[in-house]
Design a protein around this motif. Sequence first.
Motif, mmCIF file in Angstrom:
data_model
loop_
_atom_site.group_PDB
_atom_site.id
_atom_site.type_symbol
_atom_site.label_atom_id
_atom_site.label_comp_id
_atom_site.label_asym_id
_atom_site.label_seq_id
_atom_site.Cartn_x
_atom_site.Cartn_y
_atom_site.Cartn_z
ATOM 1 N N VAL A 1 -11.211 -7.875 -0.732
ATOM 2 C CA VAL A 1 -9.862 -7.732 -1.279
ATOM 3 C C VAL A 1 -9.664 -6.384 -1.958
ATOM 4 C CG1 VAL A 1 -10.344 -8.732 -3.586
ATOM 5 C CG2 VAL A 1 -8.057 -8.981 -2.539
ATOM 6 N N THR A 2 -10.722 -5.781 -2.446
ATOM 7 C CA THR A 2 -10.612 -4.472 -3.110
ATOM 8 C C THR A 2 -10.267 -3.358 -2.126
ATOM 9 O OG1 THR A 2 -12.988 -4.112 -2.871
ATOM 10 C CG2 THR A 2 -12.248 -5.142 -4.907
ATOM 11 N N LYS A 3 -10.399 -3.650 -0.840
ATOM 12 C CA LYS A 3 -10.130 -2.623 0.177
ATOM 13 C C LYS A 3 -8.818 -2.871 0.920
ATOM 14 C CE LYS A 3 -15.123 -2.517 0.948
ATOM 15 N NZ LYS A 3 -16.213 -2.793 1.923
ATOM 16 N N VAL A 4 -8.099 -3.923 0.526
ATOM 17 C CA VAL A 4 -6.900 -4.330 1.267
ATOM 18 C C VAL A 4 -5.634 -3.839 0.559
ATOM 19 C CG1 VAL A 4 -5.521 -6.306 2.021
ATOM 20 C CG2 VAL A 4 -8.013 -6.329 2.279
ATOM 21 N N ASN A 5 -4.716 -3.285 1.337
ATOM 22 C CA ASN A 5 -3.405 -2.871 0.824
ATOM 23 C C ASN A 5 -2.317 -3.758 1.417
ATOM 24 O OD1 ASN A 5 -4.076 -0.579 -0.828
ATOM 25 N ND2 ASN A 5 -4.550 0.537 1.054
ATOM 26 N N ILE A 6 -1.599 -4.479 0.551
ATOM 27 C CA ILE A 6 -0.460 -5.301 0.983
ATOM 28 C C ILE A 6 0.725 -4.945 0.085
ATOM 29 C CG2 ILE A 6 0.483 -7.644 1.135
ATOM 30 C CD1 ILE A 6 -2.232 -8.655 1.870
ATOM 31 N N PHE B 1 1.651 -5.833 -3.928
ATOM 32 C CA PHE B 1 0.482 -6.219 -4.721
ATOM 33 C C PHE B 1 -0.376 -4.985 -5.013
ATOM 34 C CE2 PHE B 1 1.648 -9.964 -2.291
ATOM 35 C CZ PHE B 1 1.635 -10.970 -3.257
ATOM 36 N N ARG B 2 -0.896 -4.952 -6.236
ATOM 37 C CA ARG B 2 -1.834 -3.888 -6.566
ATOM 38 C C ARG B 2 -3.136 -4.103 -5.801
ATOM 39 N NH1 ARG B 2 -2.857 -3.827 -12.594
ATOM 40 N NH2 ARG B 2 -2.318 -6.036 -12.442
ATOM 41 N N LYS B 3 -3.811 -2.999 -5.543
ATOM 42 C CA LYS B 3 -5.064 -3.081 -4.788
ATOM 43 C C LYS B 3 -6.069 -3.951 -5.546
ATOM 44 C CE LYS B 3 -7.873 -0.075 -1.900
ATOM 45 N NZ LYS B 3 -8.199 1.317 -1.540
ATOM 46 N N GLY B 4 -6.623 -4.932 -4.841
ATOM 47 C CA GLY B 4 -7.588 -5.828 -5.444
ATOM 48 C C GLY B 4 -6.960 -7.027 -6.110
ATOM 49 N N LYS B 5 -5.630 -7.121 -6.130
ATOM 50 C CA LYS B 5 -4.949 -8.221 -6.818
ATOM 51 C C LYS B 5 -4.216 -9.159 -5.854
ATOM 52 C CE LYS B 5 -6.135 -6.787 -10.891
ATOM 53 N NZ LYS B 5 -7.081 -7.584 -11.716
ATOM 54 N N VAL B 6 -4.482 -9.028 -4.564
ATOM 55 C CA VAL B 6 -3.836 -9.885 -3.571
ATOM 56 C C VAL B 6 -4.383 -11.302 -3.704
ATOM 57 C CG1 VAL B 6 -3.445 -10.294 -1.119
ATOM 58 C CG2 VAL B 6 -3.576 -7.952 -1.996
#
Length: 430
Positions: A36-41, A44-49
């Motif tokens: 999750v720390t590498k995912v951009n959605i 949402f802040r990075k790592g907070k998805v």
Amino acid sequence: MKASWEKTEKNRGVLTVEVDEGQLEEALGQAFRKVVTKVNIPGFRKGKVPRSIFEKRFGVEALYQDALDILLPKAYQSAVEETKIEPVDQPEIDIDQLEKGKPFIFKATVTVKPEVALGEYKGLEIPEEDFSVKPEDVDVELKQMQERQGELIVVEDGEVEEKDRAIIDFEGFVDGEPFEGGKAEQYNLEVGSGQFIPGFEEQLVGMKQGEEKEIKVTFPEEYHAEELAGKEAVFKVKLHEIKRMQLPELDDEFAQDVSEFDTLDELKADIENKLKEQKQQEEENHKRNTLVEQAAQNAEIEVPPVMVEHEIDHMLRHFEQQLSMQGINLEQYAQFTGQDIAAIREQFKEDAEKKVRANLVLEAIAEQESIQVNDEEVEAELKKLAEQMNRELEEVKRLLTAQGGLGSVKEDLKIRKTVDLLVSNSKNAA
């Protein structure tokens, strides 16, 4: 977790493992926290998805590989311990079921340590062999000392002889064309050392300083370079210099130069005494090795090929270390001897199989005879190692612990005690 073992062949079988859904869920959670720390959605802040959003966007399958990396090693090791099997190679893994909310099921096809049916190992007889020291043994040792004190001198007027050092230029041709690796200048070759292709060094004998000559040879059929294997070659050779070993006289002066003794007779007596000690050790090793070999021959055992390959790997690493001490690597050795690595491995195969077989049989005898090694015996062995290495005992313990070697010390002692049992129960025992 549930685990079951089913043998399918002599030394192979299938380990079926079922991991409950709770453990799978835990591994999926760890996998999610990793990715999750590498995912951009967007939004949402990075790592907070949230995980639910992640799975909706990418699917839970996106977590499976990381979850497997977390779950499989632990589950496999636990299953091995539960079923009490002894794998000797990496397993072949097949996933039967990997689905969120359901147990994780996989099968591991495993090669295990073979069963040993022991034959006779007590009352064995050691064939007689002569381990006495003869006068010629002393002469050989003295000759080696003499050669170590020898001095290479340049032969200004003479011909190349066996054991001379020939300083040569050479270039090799096959079908009239030069080939890669077939050329060198000012090469220092000991004639008769076997470094070059068979037939090459023999044709240097009789050459004189400054002479040029064509040497015809045939590459071995098993030569490492396939394009040269079995082919005839012509080497154009020029001899620059001949160096020959000049040996000192074997007299009292020589004895004084190489030892603390005043006379040659005293040196010979010392050599004889040391050779007797060596022969006694050789005799002891002969007894032990012969008895182990007989016990191994008397046992019924099917050695898995993978165990032999692992032992060849070990022997080859040791061989490479020996070569490195001589200033060459395995590839250079292969080139000098006209072999490839596969051919070198094949040379180790018979000894490797014997060693694996012997070790398995000794382990079985140790179990049969309930041979154990206590902490005091391990401590005494570690003290010996510390003395040999000229290090403090605690330092040796730290080194071995870091290398995972304390257990091997105990196993080595157990094997040694097992061989002691064979010796004490042999027909030749005093």
